[in-house]
Design an enzyme around this catalytic site. Sequence first.
Site, PDB file in Angstrom:
ATOM      1  N   GLY A  74       3.338   0.866   7.089  1.00  0.00           N
ATOM      2  CA  GLY A  74       3.395   1.763   8.311  1.00  0.00           C
ATOM      3  C   GLY A  74       4.458   2.415   8.242  1.00  0.00           C
ATOM      4  O   GLY A  74       5.483   2.530   8.189  1.00  0.00           O
ATOM      5  N   GLY A 126       1.357  -2.115   5.173  1.00  0.00           N
ATOM      6  CA  GLY A 126      -0.009  -1.915   6.428  1.00  0.00           C
ATOM      7  C   GLY A 126      -0.825  -1.128   5.477  1.00  0.00           C
ATOM      8  O   GLY A 126      -1.966  -1.633   5.940  1.00  0.00           O
ATOM      9  N   GLU A 149       8.057  -7.712   4.286  1.00  0.00           N
ATOM     10  CA  GLU A 149       8.522  -7.371   5.040  1.00  0.00           C
ATOM     11  C   GLU A 149       9.825  -7.961   5.738  1.00  0.00           C
ATOM     12  O   GLU A 149      10.674  -7.614   6.305  1.00  0.00           O
ATOM     13  CB  GLU A 149       7.576  -7.856   6.820  1.00  0.00           C
ATOM     14  CG  GLU A 149       6.663  -6.728   6.409  1.00  0.00           C
ATOM     15  CD  GLU A 149       5.050  -6.681   5.916  1.00  0.00           C
ATOM     16  OE1 GLU A 149       5.112  -7.933   4.796  1.00  0.00           O
ATOM     17  OE2 GLU A 149       4.351  -6.137   5.462  1.00  0.00           O
ATOM     18  N   ASP A 157       2.782  -8.847   8.506  1.00  0.00           N
ATOM     19  CA  ASP A 157       1.627  -8.630  10.001  1.00  0.00           C
ATOM     20  C   ASP A 157       0.033  -8.480   8.943  1.00  0.00           C
ATOM     21  O   ASP A 157      -0.005  -9.044   8.180  1.00  0.00           O
ATOM     22  CB  ASP A 157       1.737  -7.560  11.296  1.00  0.00           C
ATOM     23  CG  ASP A 157       2.539  -6.292  10.667  1.00  0.00           C
ATOM     24  OD1 ASP A 157       2.553  -6.104   9.017  1.00  0.00           O
ATOM     25  OD2 ASP A 157       1.705  -5.652  11.587  1.00  0.00           O
TER      26      ASP A 157
HETATM   27  C1  QUE Z   1       9.534  -3.564   3.362  1.00  0.00           C
HETATM   28  C2  QUE Z   1       9.204  -2.634   4.577  1.00  0.00           C
HETATM   29  C3  QUE Z   1       8.432  -1.484   3.925  1.00  0.00           C
HETATM   30  C4  QUE Z   1       8.913  -0.606   3.202  1.00  0.00           C
HETATM   31  C5  QUE Z   1       9.661  -1.238   2.504  1.00  0.00           C
HETATM   32  C6  QUE Z   1      10.347  -2.916   2.748  1.00  0.00           C
HETATM   33  C7  QUE Z   1       6.437  -1.046   5.408  1.00  0.00           C
HETATM   34  C8  QUE Z   1       7.484   0.609   5.077  1.00  0.00           C
HETATM   35  C9  QUE Z   1       8.154   0.949   4.017  1.00  0.00           C
HETATM   36  C10 QUE Z   1       8.023   2.816   4.349  1.00  0.00           C
HETATM   37  C11 QUE Z   1       8.019   3.299   2.590  1.00  0.00           C
HETATM   38  C12 QUE Z   1       8.153   5.044   2.837  1.00  0.00           C
HETATM   39  C13 QUE Z   1       7.993   5.289   3.910  1.00  0.00           C
HETATM   40  C14 QUE Z   1       7.701   5.245   4.979  1.00  0.00           C
HETATM   41  C15 QUE Z   1       7.897   3.451   5.193  1.00  0.00           C
HETATM   42  O1  QUE Z   1       9.494   0.883   3.607  1.00  0.00           O
HETATM   43  O2  QUE Z   1       6.903  -1.608   6.153  1.00  0.00           O
HETATM   44  O3  QUE Z   1       8.135   5.991   6.045  1.00  0.00           O
HETATM   45  O4  QUE Z   1       7.863   6.844   3.196  1.00  0.00           O
HETATM   46  O5  QUE Z   1       6.332   1.173   5.892  1.00  0.00           O
HETATM   47  O6  QUE Z   1      11.331  -3.625   2.182  1.00  0.00           O
HETATM   48  O7  QUE Z   1       7.876  -3.972   5.432  1.00  0.00           O
END
Ligand code: QUE
Length: 377
Positions: A74, A126, A149, A157
């Site tokens: 997400g 997500g 997460e 989730d």
């Molecule tokens: C655990 C997570 C997420 C994560 C890294 C984790 C996650 C998530 C992102 C993410 C990655 C790249 C992006 C961004 C978000 O990394 O849920 O905006 O450009 O969205 O270790 O749960």
Amino acid sequence: MTGAESVVVVDDVSTNNNGFNIGRLTLNKPKALNALDLEMADIMLKALQKWQTRSDIVAIVIDSAGEKAFCAGGDIVSMYESMVEAQGQIPAFLETFFETEYTLDYTIHNYNKPIIVWGSGIVMGGGMGLLCGASHRVVTETSRLAMPEITIGLYPDVGGSYFLPRLPGKSGLFLGLTGGQMNAADACFVGLADIMVASSEKTNLIEQLVNYTWGPTDQNSLQEAVNTILNDLAKPESEPQGNIEPNMALINRLCEADYVSDVVNAILSSDMQNDKWLSKAQSTLAKGSPITMHLVFEQCKRGADMSLAACFRMEADMSCRCGESGEFQEGVRALLIDKDMAPKWKYKNVEDVPKSEIEHHFTSPWSKESHPLSSLQ
Ligand code: QUE
């Protein structure tokens, strides 16, 4: 809202017979690894709802731009900003985001025609929510699926409360606690994916869907048609070696205890030096949020005999509580904002977390009638 600049490209692809069409959604933020933001979720939900009632649409394809990721999670940076702003209250943005995202995931689970998700590359958080409920979940040789997460002080989730306790043995609890990554073989073994196809075959898949002689449009016939098309593209012999199946007995043994602290300590004290995959899972757990450890254990216990709709309602409650407590905010800060990779978790060890803290995550901020997901059946 179509066009190359849109965050999700929405397309009606004409087939070569009888005026039938394929609905296609392409996640289009490749530089952000297609991490799902509110605008993307909103566009996808509205398009799927519209296509559901159109008799000329025979199937949906959900894919993404770029080779690297289907969807990395997400948009946690926007969530972080709303949490900083709200100072310990539940941010209105989080309520709206999770309501939209879970409604989208739920819609995919209950769709009235085939949905093919092209889960190539990174499929995490997500992204798993988009994949999990689809009728045709495709993985490739580059697929990396996970619920990571624990690293950011959230919890698995997007339906994790429903799907994790339904995986073989204790594999769901283990994957939730450790953020363990699944390749295509693992995903097919645990039942989170249906079929492995080479990543180079995506254009070919679209061509096959376009050239297929679509006939009866009852749900069963459409599902069967997509089964046939995908089976023709599959190359099961090129499946990589998996990590879960060969470790299933160990995973079940480590996760069998009745208390989360016993499970966590069993995993942390096990000698995993000779197995790269297990050591990585172990060190992710060791660095992870002690509050999340409790949430994963509890959601797997409660979700095991709850309906999908009830799981999403529980997760809306839990996610908003996470937005209030500071643990999630601190996790995002350490990983994506300051990038110091050193989150200061509220409690040091899994044993230090008071029962009342966990219980609070399962109390709803809403009455039954005013719950944003009250209409999910
Ligand atoms: C655990 C997570 C997420 C994560 C890294 C984790 C996650 C998530 C992102 C993410 C990655 C790249 C992006 C961004 C978000 O990394 O849920 O905006 O450009 O969205 O270790 O749960």
